[in-house]
Write an enzyme that holds these catalytic residues in place. Structure first.
Site, PDB file in Angstrom:
ATOM      1  N   GLY A 212       0.224  -2.371   3.430  1.00 26.25           N
ATOM      2  CA  GLY A 212       1.459  -1.953   4.628  1.00 26.25           C
ATOM      3  C   GLY A 212       1.099  -0.608   4.947  1.00 26.25           C
ATOM      4  O   GLY A 212      -0.119  -0.017   4.533  1.00 26.25           O
ATOM      5  N   ASN A 213       2.402   0.055   6.132  1.00 26.07           N
ATOM      6  CA  ASN A 213       2.329   1.689   5.615  1.00 26.07           C
ATOM      7  C   ASN A 213       3.347   1.814   5.945  1.00 26.07           C
ATOM      8  O   ASN A 213       4.173   1.091   5.958  1.00 26.07           O
ATOM      9  CB  ASN A 213       1.564   2.106   7.547  1.00 26.07           C
ATOM     10  CG  ASN A 213       2.045   1.064   8.049  1.00 26.07           C
ATOM     11  OD1 ASN A 213       3.131   1.411   8.495  1.00 26.07           O
ATOM     12  ND2 ASN A 213       0.753   0.554   8.771  1.00 26.07           N
TER      13      ASN A 213
END
Ligand code: CTP
Length: 403
Positions: A212-213
């Site tokens: 993810g980020n």
């Protein structure tokens, strides 16, 4: 969220029996998120007390030019009050006050506020049926309409006199929805559908892990809120985000992965007028998702990644009438990269964030952006709250789609 949220309303109360209903009206305005200040004609105080209305509105109620009961008597500034108002609502509006409004009389504070107001004026007549039908009253209504005042029509029913007919003040709920509809009708994005993406995407590795980020979704949510407050039908396709939507008129579709986001966007893109893709979509995902939790082993773990769908590029290819906005987050050759993305993805506008700029980027409440437009204009902005950046973006879109 009501279109009245955040609006300043001056409620003018005149001397009709329906004045008692203004207690409910104040409550409804406050519940809709408006700030309310009440002015009354002196005789209106015989029907409802200033104390009740000031308690409900949480503001002082004025009925005369000076605060004569106060030892430190002060002038009640009608001009200031009128200019403070986004809306002036006179309810109940008696035949007497309406006739004075039509002729420019100013013998009480309420009328002085009316004459000083630059905002839209709404009035809800309340009178007996013969007064309502009288040619003078009809002429008054016509005159008030010619000044741009908006009438909230009286309804049919039992009147204080015991007669039955037209002249009853509209119910508080009807007054509120009448005004909301009038405002909504004039909103610049009314009738337009806007699709917005926001937040990160999570690309599963196994049942418990993902790639993810750090995107918070704040920018996309701010754009969605602003578009809805301008009257648009808003579809917000959101990856995992903790941001809470305030505007109940935004339709949120929650997704997790880039693939799900791609599908949700494509479901709505053909029927939309504007698409703003602000999500930080993962560019790669694990080629296979392990069905069981991957156990720790002695050596290194190698994950095979494959490209995700480029949602923005895919809709750029099929776009017809839609105004398409993308974001670019760059760390070097910012303008050059943004311009090439704009062309490659067939966009009308790209909003560039440089991670070199303080106050810009993913997580915070502020952003610093530069617009790069289809006709090669570069418009830089200062650091500002994301809510203000959202306004700048929608302001630009409005200019372009109404040009
Ligand atoms: N975007 C998208 N789908 C993807 C990747 C990006 O819709 N799979 C959109 C983003 O929402 C953003 C724009 O494309 O509006 C730019 O994303 P960015 O990651 O900055 O650019 P990329 O085109 O992915 O190129 P790079 O990562 O090489 O800079």
């Amino acid at each position: 969220m009501s279109v009245l949220s955040g609006k300043n309303i001056v409620l003018g109360v005149t001397a009709g029996i329906a004045a008692y209903k203004t207690t409910y009206l104040v409550r409804l305005f406050v519940k809709a998120g408006a700030e309310v200040k009440v002015v009354m004609t002196p005789s209106a105080k015989d029907f409802v007390t200033p104390l009740t209305l000031s308690t409900l509105s949480k503001n002082e109620v004025h009925s005369s030019f000076t605060n004569e009961e106060d030892d430190n008597a002060q002038w009640n500034n009608h001009v200031e009050l009128a200019l403070w108002a986004d809306l002036f609502v006179i309810a109940p509006a008696t035949a007497n006050t309406l006739s004075k409004m039509a002729h420019g009389a100013s013998d009480n504070l309420l009328l002085a506020v009316y004459l000083s107001a630059k905002c839209p004026v709404y009035y809800a007549p309340a009178m007996d049926l013969d007064m309502y039908q009288h040619p003078t009253t009809k002429a008054t209504f016509e005159k008030l309409a010619s000044f741009g005042n908006i009438q909230i029509p009286a309804t049919h029913g039992e009147l204080a006199s015991g007669l039955v007919g037209q002249g009853r003040m509209a119910e508080p709920e009807e007054i509120v929805s009448f005004i909301e509809d009038e405002i909504a009708k004039k909103l610049p994005l009314r009738g337009k559908k806007v699709v917005i993406t926001a937040g990160p995407t999570y690309e599963a590795i196994d049942p418990v892990r993902f790639i993810g980020n750090h995107s918070s979704g704040k920018m996309g949510y701010a754009i969605a809120e602003e578009a809805a407050s301008l009257g648009a039908e808003v579809i917000l396709v959101s990856g995992p985000s903790h941001v809470v939507l305030k505007n109940t008129r935004v339709t949120k579709i929650s997704v997790t992965s880039a693939k799900e986001m791609y599908e949700a966007v494509h479901q709505h893109f053909n029927t939309c007028d504007v698409a703003v893709l602000s999500a930080a979509v993962a560019d790669y995902r694990p080629a296979t998702i392990a069905s069981e939790k991957i156990k720790k082993k002695t050596g290194a773990l190698t994950l095979q990644l494959e490209k995700t769908e480029d949602i923005l590029a895919s809709i750029g290819k099929i776009k017809t009438k839609q105004f398409l906005v993308g974001f670019a987050l760059e760390t070097q050759n910012e303008l050059e990269n943004a311009k090439s993305k704009l062309e490659k993805k067939n966009l009308d506008l790209i909003v560039l964030n440089s991670l070199k700029d303080k106050g810009a980027g993913f997580k915070g409440d502020t952003n610093k952006v530069t617009f790069v437009t289809k006709d090669n204009k570069v418009i830089p902005f200062s650091v500002k709250p994301k809510t203000e950046v959202a306004k700048d973006i929608l302001h630009y879109i409005l200019q372009q789609i109404h040009a």
